[in-house]
Design an enzyme around this catalytic site. Structure first.
Site, PDB file in Angstrom:
ATOM      1  N   TYR A 132      34.671  54.063   3.266  1.00 54.91           N
ATOM      2  CA  TYR A 132      36.022  53.451   3.002  1.00 54.91           C
ATOM      3  C   TYR A 132      36.895  54.912   3.356  1.00 54.91           C
ATOM      4  O   TYR A 132      37.056  55.835   2.864  1.00 54.91           O
ATOM      5  CB  TYR A 132      36.087  53.468   1.471  1.00 54.91           C
ATOM      6  CG  TYR A 132      35.420  52.079   0.834  1.00 54.91           C
ATOM      7  CD1 TYR A 132      34.859  51.071   1.885  1.00 54.91           C
ATOM      8  CD2 TYR A 132      35.222  51.994  -0.568  1.00 54.91           C
ATOM      9  CE1 TYR A 132      34.041  50.003   1.050  1.00 54.91           C
ATOM     10  CE2 TYR A 132      34.386  50.871  -1.050  1.00 54.91           C
ATOM     11  CZ  TYR A 132      34.094  50.150  -0.039  1.00 54.91           C
ATOM     12  OH  TYR A 132      33.256  48.876  -0.649  1.00 54.91           O
ATOM     13  N   GLY A 189      39.388  35.851  -3.295  1.00 51.98           N
ATOM     14  CA  GLY A 189      39.294  35.663  -1.792  1.00 51.98           C
ATOM     15  C   GLY A 189      38.793  34.388  -1.614  1.00 51.98           C
ATOM     16  O   GLY A 189      37.935  33.649  -1.967  1.00 51.98           O
ATOM     17  N   PHE A 229      40.200  31.288  -1.109  1.00 49.99           N
ATOM     18  CA  PHE A 229      40.870  30.045  -2.097  1.00 49.99           C
ATOM     19  C   PHE A 229      41.585  29.343  -1.047  1.00 49.99           C
ATOM     20  O   PHE A 229      42.260  29.691  -0.100  1.00 49.99           O
ATOM     21  CB  PHE A 229      41.858  30.595  -2.850  1.00 49.99           C
ATOM     22  CG  PHE A 229      41.152  30.877  -4.242  1.00 49.99           C
ATOM     23  CD1 PHE A 229      41.209  29.915  -5.483  1.00 49.99           C
ATOM     24  CD2 PHE A 229      40.205  32.137  -4.383  1.00 49.99           C
ATOM     25  CE1 PHE A 229      40.494  30.104  -6.618  1.00 49.99           C
ATOM     26  CE2 PHE A 229      39.673  32.368  -5.526  1.00 49.99           C
ATOM     27  CZ  PHE A 229      39.739  31.544  -6.754  1.00 49.99           C
TER      28      PHE A 229
END
Length: 288
Positions: A64, A216, A218
């Site tokens: 990250y 996430g 949808f």
């Protein structure tokens, strides 16, 4: 706020007790999880507030940024409270285009473990998740060689516990023939219910399941249904989704991410929503 007052209480990962409501640090990096945050001090404040709220499970990765979230965690929280457990993952790198190329050969995994140790400022990593598949999701295939590399590092004393991320049920079963697995981290939410059977199986075994992307994937119709329930309850869609996940199974651990102290507090409050039987039945229909 003490761990016992956070929504969901606690869970045991191997010999580590963590709050079921945790925090995912990915959003603290810059856009597309690349580079530093726009608000460095704000990122530190979020991490410190998470610990102040009683959260004892922070999820991160050297990929990250790369290395950005780990360094922020170290700057904000080191030396770490004894109760705090930082969970990281290996198995993917970052390229200059922001992609996530796989990196699961033994040399790459050892390098990633060294990077996590250095950037977090620790001699032993509490829990390391082996990330399989790719950015599109899990992919079939053996994980034996990669996991055996991490087992060797565990025997060397630099890893305490092992988990899996972005995996199929078959890979979970294979991994359990190689080493004890204390958690599985996959995409799962109200709209994505593909791991229902896996969650129930892991719950019977006492293994944690850590869903990512709680909102996430949808569709507009699903989103409308969730928003309607949230409006009726006077809550946010994210809060309702988190509360549902905690009710879904006792082995589910949450790691919602945010770069805002206010949003972090809002997520904690939302996860503590009381859902009635009718609420749960209506929400359950979203993913069916």
């Amino acid at each position: 706020m003490a761990p016992t007052t956070l929504p969901g209480g606690t869970w045991t990962l191997g010999d580590l007790t963590v709050t079921r409501f945790g925090y995912g640090a990915m959003q603290l990096a810059g856009p597309w999880v690349m580079g530093p945050p726009a608000d460095h001090d704000g990122a530190l404040a979020v991490l410190r507030e998470a610990v102040a709220l009683g959260i004892t499970h922070i999820d991160t990765s050297a990929a990250y940024g790369p290395h950005v979230t780990n360094r922020l965690i170290r700057e904000a929280l080191h030396p770490y409270p004894e109760s705090l457990h930082v969970v990281t993952k290996v198995g993917a790198d970052r390229d200059q285009q922001g992609g996530w190329p796989t990196a699961r050969d033994p040399e790459s995994l050892r390098r990633q473990i060294r990077e996590n140790l250095e950037t977090l400022g620790v001699e032993t990593l509490d829990l390391v998740n082996l990330r399989l598949g790719d950015a599109e999701g899990p992919k079939p295939g053996s994980l034996a060689e990669a996991l055996e590399t991490l087992v060797a590092l565990q025997q060397e004393g630099v890893i305490r516990h092992l988990g899996l991320s972005n995996v199929t049920p078959e890979q979970v079963a294979e991994a359990q023939t190689v080493a004890p697995i204390v958690c599985v981290q996959n995409q799962y939410n109200l709209a994505h219910r593909g791991d229902d059977d896996l969650i129930d199986d892991l719950a019977r075994q006492g293994v944690a399941y850590v869903p990512f992307f709680p909102l996430g994937g949808f569709t507009p119709l699903q989103s409308s249904a969730l928003s309607a329930v949230a409006e009726r309850l006077g809550a946010t869609p994210m809060g309702v989704a988190l509360a549902w996940l905690l009710r879904r199974s006792p082995n589910i651990l949450l790691i919602p991410g945010t770069k805002s102290v206010a949003h972090l507090r809002e997520n904690v409050a939302g996860a503590g929503l009381s859902l009635s039987g009718d609420d749960l039945a209506e929400l359950d229909r979203i993913g069916r």
